[in-house]
Design a protein around this motif. Structure first.
Motif, PDB file in Angstrom:
ATOM      1  N   TRP A  57     -43.887 -18.827  42.361  1.00  0.00           N
ATOM      2  CA  TRP A  57     -43.963 -20.107  41.664  1.00  0.00           C
ATOM      3  C   TRP A  57     -45.031 -20.989  42.290  1.00  0.00           C
ATOM      4  CZ3 TRP A  57     -42.007 -22.407  37.425  1.00  0.00           C
ATOM      5  CH2 TRP A  57     -42.132 -23.791  37.339  1.00  0.00           C
ATOM      6  N   VAL A  58     -45.030 -21.063  43.603  1.00  0.00           N
ATOM      7  CA  VAL A  58     -46.020 -21.898  44.288  1.00  0.00           C
ATOM      8  C   VAL A  58     -47.421 -21.361  44.043  1.00  0.00           C
ATOM      9  CG1 VAL A  58     -46.845 -22.614  46.573  1.00  0.00           C
ATOM     10  CG2 VAL A  58     -44.411 -22.733  46.041  1.00  0.00           C
ATOM     11  N   LEU A  59     -47.601 -20.057  44.139  1.00  0.00           N
ATOM     12  CA  LEU A  59     -48.928 -19.481  43.936  1.00  0.00           C
ATOM     13  C   LEU A  59     -49.413 -19.662  42.505  1.00  0.00           C
ATOM     14  CD1 LEU A  59     -48.756 -16.224  46.047  1.00  0.00           C
ATOM     15  CD2 LEU A  59     -50.058 -18.296  46.525  1.00  0.00           C
ATOM     16  N   SER A  60     -48.515 -19.563  41.535  1.00  0.00           N
ATOM     17  CA  SER A  60     -48.941 -19.711  40.143  1.00  0.00           C
ATOM     18  C   SER A  60     -49.268 -21.162  39.794  1.00  0.00           C
ATOM     19  CB  SER A  60     -47.870 -19.162  39.198  1.00  0.00           C
ATOM     20  OG  SER A  60     -46.703 -19.944  39.280  1.00  0.00           O
ATOM     21  N   SER A  64     -52.437 -26.869  40.132  1.00  0.00           N
ATOM     22  CA  SER A  64     -51.883 -28.187  39.826  1.00  0.00           C
ATOM     23  C   SER A  64     -51.481 -28.923  41.095  1.00  0.00           C
ATOM     24  CB  SER A  64     -50.672 -28.044  38.892  1.00  0.00           C
ATOM     25  OG  SER A  64     -49.647 -27.336  39.539  1.00  0.00           O
ATOM     26  N   TYR A  65     -51.120 -28.197  42.151  1.00  0.00           N
ATOM     27  CA  TYR A  65     -50.804 -28.842  43.418  1.00  0.00           C
ATOM     28  C   TYR A  65     -52.064 -29.389  44.075  1.00  0.00           C
ATOM     29  CZ  TYR A  65     -46.200 -26.615  43.186  1.00  0.00           C
ATOM     30  OH  TYR A  65     -44.959 -26.225  42.816  1.00  0.00           O
ATOM     31  N   LYS A  66     -53.188 -28.707  43.903  1.00  0.00           N
ATOM     32  CA  LYS A  66     -54.448 -29.136  44.507  1.00  0.00           C
ATOM     33  C   LYS A  66     -54.963 -30.421  43.851  1.00  0.00           C
ATOM     34  CE  LYS A  66     -56.331 -24.686  45.940  1.00  0.00           C
ATOM     35  NZ  LYS A  66     -57.412 -23.741  45.714  1.00  0.00           N
ATOM     36  N   LYS A  67     -54.731 -30.581  42.535  1.00  0.00           N
ATOM     37  CA  LYS A  67     -55.225 -31.751  41.814  1.00  0.00           C
ATOM     38  C   LYS A  67     -54.572 -33.030  42.305  1.00  0.00           C
ATOM     39  CE  LYS A  67     -56.192 -29.247  37.589  1.00  0.00           C
ATOM     40  NZ  LYS A  67     -55.736 -29.033  36.214  1.00  0.00           N
ATOM     41  N   GLY A  68     -53.309 -32.984  42.532  1.00  0.00           N
ATOM     42  CA  GLY A  68     -52.598 -34.200  42.891  1.00  0.00           C
ATOM     43  C   GLY A  68     -52.364 -35.054  41.667  1.00  0.00           C
TER      44      GLY A  68
END
Length: 69
Positions: A57-60, A64-68
């Motif tokens: 889940w985190v890898l997929s 979106s996590y990088k964008k903030g």
């Protein structure tokens, strides 16, 4: 270090050396019923899913996590 250092350390750790910690009396026996192939497969599958599904889940969703927000 002075010549008194070993004597000082021996004096500080002396009481701790006198304490006897009882050892646990652990005796193992073979299981009453051996595990079957299906039991092992279900256990391994559930362990792997509990670890790999959150990581997937985190890898997929990494972009979106990088964008903030």
């Amino acid at each position: 270090m002075s010549a008194l250092t070993p004597l000082l350390l021996r004096g500080l750790t002396g009481p701790a050396r006198r304490l006897l910690v009882p050892r646990a009396q652990v005796h193992s026996k073979p299981p009453r019923e051996p595990l079957g192939t299906m039991d092992v497969a279900i256990g391994l599958t559930s362990c792997f899913l509990c670890i790999l599904v959150p990581a997937g889940w985190v890898l997929s969703h990494l972009e979106s996590y990088k964008k903030g927000e």
